[in-house]
Design a protein around this motif. Structure first.
Motif, PDB file in Angstrom:
ATOM      1  N   GLU A 115       0.828  -1.205   0.000  1.00  0.00           N
ATOM      2  CA  GLU A 115       0.000   0.000   0.000  1.00  0.00           C
ATOM      3  C   GLU A 115       0.872   1.269   0.000  1.00  0.00           C
ATOM      4  N   MET A 116       1.950   1.236   0.779  1.00  0.00           N
ATOM      5  CA  MET A 116       2.848   2.389   0.915  1.00  0.00           C
ATOM      6  C   MET A 116       3.944   2.410  -0.163  1.00  0.00           C
ATOM      7  N   ARG A 117       3.948   1.408  -1.011  1.00  0.00           N
ATOM      8  CA  ARG A 117       4.947   1.260  -2.079  1.00  0.00           C
ATOM      9  C   ARG A 117       6.381   1.187  -1.531  1.00  0.00           C
ATOM     10  N   LEU A 118       6.545   0.447  -0.454  1.00  0.00           N
ATOM     11  CA  LEU A 118       7.861   0.237   0.150  1.00  0.00           C
ATOM     12  C   LEU A 118       8.430  -1.074  -0.375  1.00  0.00           C
ATOM     13  N   GLN A 119       9.736  -1.076  -0.659  1.00  0.00           N
ATOM     14  CA  GLN A 119      10.354  -2.277  -1.195  1.00  0.00           C
ATOM     15  C   GLN A 119      11.419  -2.814  -0.257  1.00  0.00           C
ATOM     16  N   LYS A 120      11.424  -4.136  -0.130  1.00  0.00           N
ATOM     17  CA  LYS A 120      12.390  -4.818   0.731  1.00  0.00           C
ATOM     18  C   LYS A 120      13.788  -4.723   0.129  1.00  0.00           C
ATOM     19  N   GLN A 121      14.779  -4.495   0.991  1.00  0.00           N
ATOM     20  CA  GLN A 121      16.182  -4.559   0.561  1.00  0.00           C
ATOM     21  C   GLN A 121      16.582  -6.031   0.613  1.00  0.00           C
ATOM     22  N   GLU A 122      16.751  -6.623  -0.554  1.00  0.00           N
ATOM     23  CA  GLU A 122      16.918  -8.078  -0.660  1.00  0.00           C
ATOM     24  C   GLU A 122      18.181  -8.635   0.003  1.00  0.00           C
ATOM     25  N   ASN A 123      19.251  -7.872   0.068  1.00  0.00           N
ATOM     26  CA  ASN A 123      20.499  -8.412   0.618  1.00  0.00           C
ATOM     27  C   ASN A 123      20.673  -8.137   2.114  1.00  0.00           C
ATOM     28  N   ALA A 124      19.646  -7.608   2.758  1.00  0.00           N
ATOM     29  CA  ALA A 124      19.720  -7.323   4.198  1.00  0.00           C
ATOM     30  C   ALA A 124      18.850  -8.315   4.968  1.00  0.00           C
ATOM     31  N   VAL A 125      19.150  -8.497   6.251  1.00  0.00           N
ATOM     32  CA  VAL A 125      18.389  -9.453   7.058  1.00  0.00           C
ATOM     33  C   VAL A 125      17.128  -8.817   7.633  1.00  0.00           C
ATOM     34  N   ALA A 126      16.083  -9.607   7.697  1.00  0.00           N
ATOM     35  CA  ALA A 126      14.878  -9.225   8.428  1.00  0.00           C
ATOM     36  C   ALA A 126      15.099  -9.657   9.878  1.00  0.00           C
ATOM     37  N   ILE A 127      14.332  -9.088  10.797  1.00  0.00           N
ATOM     38  CA  ILE A 127      14.526  -9.390  12.221  1.00  0.00           C
ATOM     39  C   ILE A 127      13.178  -9.553  12.902  1.00  0.00           C
ATOM     40  N   GLU A 128      13.074 -10.570  13.756  1.00  0.00           N
ATOM     41  CA  GLU A 128      11.945 -10.701  14.668  1.00  0.00           C
ATOM     42  C   GLU A 128      12.495 -10.369  16.054  1.00  0.00           C
ATOM     43  N   ILE A 129      11.816  -9.468  16.773  1.00  0.00           N
ATOM     44  CA  ILE A 129      12.270  -9.058  18.108  1.00  0.00           C
ATOM     45  C   ILE A 129      11.216  -9.492  19.124  1.00  0.00           C
ATOM     46  N   PHE A 130      11.625 -10.319  20.074  1.00  0.00           N
ATOM     47  CA  PHE A 130      10.721 -10.867  21.084  1.00  0.00           C
ATOM     48  C   PHE A 130      10.994 -10.198  22.424  1.00  0.00           C
ATOM     49  N   TYR A 131       9.968  -9.570  22.985  1.00  0.00           N
ATOM     50  CA  TYR A 131      10.083  -8.921  24.292  1.00  0.00           C
ATOM     51  C   TYR A 131       9.637  -9.925  25.341  1.00  0.00           C
ATOM     52  N   ILE A 132      10.595 -10.701  25.801  1.00  0.00           N
ATOM     53  CA  ILE A 132      10.302 -11.830  26.673  1.00  0.00           C
ATOM     54  C   ILE A 132      10.142 -11.375  28.113  1.00  0.00           C
ATOM     55  N   ASP A 133       9.044 -11.816  28.708  1.00  0.00           N
ATOM     56  CA  ASP A 133       8.769 -11.522  30.112  1.00  0.00           C
ATOM     57  C   ASP A 133       9.292 -12.695  30.931  1.00  0.00           C
ATOM     58  N   GLU A 134      10.101 -12.400  31.930  1.00  0.00           N
ATOM     59  CA  GLU A 134      10.679 -13.464  32.758  1.00  0.00           C
ATOM     60  C   GLU A 134       9.622 -14.291  33.498  1.00  0.00           C
ATOM     61  N   GLN A 135       8.399 -13.773  33.606  1.00  0.00           N
ATOM     62  CA  GLN A 135       7.324 -14.521  34.268  1.00  0.00           C
ATOM     63  C   GLN A 135       6.739 -15.586  33.341  1.00  0.00           C
ATOM     64  N   HIS A 136       7.322 -15.722  32.146  1.00  0.00           N
ATOM     65  CA  HIS A 136       6.904 -16.726  31.168  1.00  0.00           C
ATOM     66  C   HIS A 136       5.427 -16.626  30.817  1.00  0.00           C
ATOM     67  N   LEU A 137       5.014 -15.437  30.473  1.00  0.00           N
ATOM     68  CA  LEU A 137       3.645 -15.253  30.013  1.00  0.00           C
ATOM     69  C   LEU A 137       3.478 -15.988  28.686  1.00  0.00           C
ATOM     70  N   GLU A 138       2.285 -16.521  28.475  1.00  0.00           N
ATOM     71  CA  GLU A 138       2.010 -17.265  27.240  1.00  0.00           C
ATOM     72  C   GLU A 138       2.188 -16.398  26.004  1.00  0.00           C
ATOM     73  N   GLU A 139       1.691 -15.165  26.071  1.00  0.00           N
ATOM     74  CA  GLU A 139       1.725 -14.290  24.904  1.00  0.00           C
ATOM     75  C   GLU A 139       2.694 -13.145  25.170  1.00  0.00           C
ATOM     76  N   GLU A 140       3.645 -12.961  24.245  1.00  0.00           N
ATOM     77  CA  GLU A 140       4.630 -11.894  24.419  1.00  0.00           C
ATOM     78  C   GLU A 140       4.641 -10.992  23.191  1.00  0.00           C
ATOM     79  N   PRO A 141       4.940  -9.700  23.398  1.00  0.00           N
ATOM     80  CA  PRO A 141       4.997  -8.765  22.270  1.00  0.00           C
ATOM     81  C   PRO A 141       6.159  -9.091  21.331  1.00  0.00           C
ATOM     82  N   VAL A 142       5.903  -8.915  20.046  1.00  0.00           N
ATOM     83  CA  VAL A 142       6.909  -9.168  19.011  1.00  0.00           C
ATOM     84  C   VAL A 142       6.866  -8.016  18.011  1.00  0.00           C
TER      85      VAL A 142
END
Length: 151
Positions: A115-142
């Motif tokens: 929709e925004m006409r943004l293009q992926k840079q093919e030679n760069a890495v994508a990243i998933e960032i997990f905000y892990i709660d030490e209380q081991h909650l089932e659902e965590e923000p990503v």
């Protein structure tokens, strides 16, 4: 889509472990890798910047390499079996979701990028960032980050 935006992330100094294999083995192998890495967190001796799990990945049409990493304050002695590397500063398309809705998050992010006409840079890495709660909650923000080509 209110959960999507463009951000600039400064260079990341990471230490972690990786898995390479066919896409069909993910996400099971990604989850196993993250669990294995979290069990080894103590080996990094307080060098960890924040309790945030970074999972950079890169793939082609057949297989992917997926990492489980922590950002470290400085690059130094690395525990056996771990690797250190730096991801340079990039602009990213980002979607916020939870670990239970990653597939949905990617669908929204790709639709928003089109929709925004943004293009992926093919030679760069994508990243998933997990905000892990030490209380081991089932659902965590990503946060899902896809590197963008310069306009």
């Amino acid at each position: 889509m209110e959960n999507c935006s463009v951000i600039t992330k400064p260079a990341l100094h990471l230490v972690g472990i990786s898995y390479s294999g066919p896409y069909s083995t993910l996400p099971d192998e990604a989850i196993r890798l993250q669990s294995e890495f979290l069990a080894r967190k103590h080996e990094l001796d307080g060098a960890v910047k924040l309790p945030v799990l970074y999972s950079p990945y890169f793939g082609n049409e057949v297989f992917a390499t997926y990492w489980a990493c922590y950002e470290v304050l400085q690059l130094g002695e690395v525990p056996e079996g771990m690797v250190q590397f730096t991801i340079p500063e990039h602009r990213y398309a980002m979607a916020a979701c939870s670990n239970k809705r990653i597939g949905e998050g990617y669908e929204q992010l790709h639709a928003w990028m089109n929709e925004m006409r943004l293009q992926k840079q093919e030679n760069a890495v994508a990243i998933e960032i997990f905000y892990i709660d030490e209380q081991h909650l089932e659902e965590e923000p990503v946060e899902l980050l896809i590197p963008l080509r310069d306009e």
